[in-house]
Design a protein around this motif. Structure first.
Motif, PDB file in Angstrom:
ATOM      1  N   ILE A   1      -3.178   5.476  -2.311  1.00 13.26           N
ATOM      2  CA  ILE A   1      -3.962   6.629  -1.873  1.00 13.26           C
ATOM      3  C   ILE A   1      -3.072   7.855  -2.043  1.00 13.26           C
ATOM      4  O   ILE A   1      -2.007   7.945  -1.418  1.00 13.26           O
ATOM      5  CB  ILE A   1      -4.400   6.513  -0.397  1.00 13.26           C
TER       6      ILE A   1
ATOM      7  N   ILE B   1       0.766   5.318   0.479  1.00 16.75           N
ATOM      8  CA  ILE B   1      -0.006   6.456   0.968  1.00 16.75           C
ATOM      9  C   ILE B   1       0.849   7.702   0.778  1.00 16.75           C
ATOM     10  O   ILE B   1       1.919   7.816   1.367  1.00 16.75           O
ATOM     11  CB  ILE B   1      -0.397   6.294   2.450  1.00 16.75           C
TER      12      ILE B   1
ATOM     13  N   THR C   1       0.838  -1.187   0.000  1.00 22.96           N
ATOM     14  CA  THR C   1       0.000   0.000   0.000  1.00 22.96           C
ATOM     15  C   THR C   1       0.877   1.242   0.000  1.00 22.96           C
ATOM     16  O   THR C   1       1.815   1.356   0.787  1.00 22.96           O
ATOM     17  CB  THR C   1      -0.928   0.010   1.226  1.00 22.96           C
TER      18      THR C   1
ATOM     19  N   LEU D   1      -6.404  12.195   6.152  1.00 21.97           N
ATOM     20  CA  LEU D   1      -6.708  10.799   5.850  1.00 21.97           C
ATOM     21  C   LEU D   1      -7.186  10.147   7.130  1.00 21.97           C
ATOM     22  O   LEU D   1      -6.443  10.077   8.109  1.00 21.97           O
ATOM     23  CB  LEU D   1      -5.475  10.065   5.309  1.00 21.97           C
TER      24      LEU D   1
ATOM     25  N   ILE E   1      -7.120   5.676  -4.997  1.00 20.78           N
ATOM     26  CA  ILE E   1      -7.873   6.886  -4.679  1.00 20.78           C
ATOM     27  C   ILE E   1      -6.953   8.067  -4.944  1.00 20.78           C
ATOM     28  O   ILE E   1      -5.858   8.141  -4.387  1.00 20.78           O
ATOM     29  CB  ILE E   1      -8.338   6.907  -3.207  1.00 20.78           C
ATOM     30  N   SER E   2      -7.402   8.992  -5.804  1.00 21.85           N
ATOM     31  CA  SER E   2      -6.681  10.236  -6.061  1.00 21.85           C
ATOM     32  C   SER E   2      -7.581  11.376  -5.616  1.00 21.85           C
ATOM     33  O   SER E   2      -8.678  11.545  -6.155  1.00 21.85           O
ATOM     34  CB  SER E   2      -6.344  10.362  -7.552  1.00 21.85           C
ATOM     35  N   CYS E   3      -7.134  12.162  -4.642  1.00 17.05           N
ATOM     36  CA  CYS E   3      -8.000  13.157  -4.010  1.00 17.05           C
ATOM     37  C   CYS E   3      -7.339  14.528  -3.938  1.00 17.05           C
ATOM     38  O   CYS E   3      -6.234  14.663  -3.425  1.00 17.05           O
ATOM     39  CB  CYS E   3      -8.362  12.673  -2.609  1.00 17.05           C
TER      40      CYS E   3
ATOM     41  N   VAL F   1      -9.712  12.391   2.700  1.00 19.52           N
ATOM     42  CA  VAL F   1     -10.260  11.056   2.454  1.00 19.52           C
ATOM     43  C   VAL F   1     -10.686  10.487   3.798  1.00 19.52           C
ATOM     44  O   VAL F   1      -9.894  10.457   4.746  1.00 19.52           O
ATOM     45  CB  VAL F   1      -9.229  10.126   1.775  1.00 19.52           C
TER      46      VAL F   1
END
Length: 178
Positions: free
Chosen positions: A60, A38, A36, A46, A81-83, A67
């Motif tokens: 992420i 981040i 993962t 987050l 996830i692109s935020c 998020v």
């Protein structure tokens, strides 16, 4: 990796992120893969709910956005996830392989083409949703509680609660001529 070692690994990992970026928090046990990634900025938030699980690679990326992932959420292989604005995911959701969530896209126009600037709009996914494999959720999407989004769908609008969403893709088969 043994589950208890993975939980410990993630507790340490999130604690270190929290020290560097105050907006990174976990509300419980995380069984997220060591693959993962981040990536957050200082103004990002987050929040990871209790009992978050993912298999394989999960990315992420948050750039000054927020998020918030609820409790008991599962992400399969290659989720992203692109935020830049806001992504809210309710408790009890399940995500199939290769699901992509983008609350932003590049600005573009006919004269200049694609710009390095972005437009962003919040995404909200309700509780207990099942998002099938290869689904793409785009900026401004709202998915109500207890929805099923079928494999390969592209979601950009509002989906009412208790809905099943599929896209009709016809296969056209013709013989080769010549």
């Amino acid at each position: 990796m043994k589950p208890y070692l993975l939980v410990l690994h993630n507790k340490i990992r999130i604690a270190l992120k929290h020290i560097k970026y105050k907006g990174v928090k976990s509300n419980g046990i995380l069984l997220i893969s060591r693959n993962t990634k981040i990536s957050v900025t200082k103004k990002s938030q987050l929040i990871l709910g209790n009992h978050l699980i993912n298999d394989g690679r999960f990315v992420i990326i948050i750039q000054d956005g927020k998020v918030n992932i609820g409790d008991n959420v599962y992400f399969n292989e290659d989720a992203m996830i692109s935020c830049k604005s806001s992504v809210e995911i309710g408790s009890g959701c399940r995500f199939g392989p290769n699901v992509k969530i983008f609350d932003n896209n590049h600005r573009f126009d006919a004269e200049n083409g694609v710009s390095s600037e972005f437009k962003a709009a919040p995404i909200s996914i309700g509780k207990n949703c099942w998002i099938g494999s290869n689904v793409v959720i785009l900026k401004g999407a709202t998915i109500g509680d207890n929805c099923v989004i079928g494999a390969g769908c592209v979601i950009s609008g509002s989906i009412p609660e208790k809905s099943i969403v599929t896209q009709n893709r016809e296969i056209n088969i013709e013989p080769i001529k010549g």
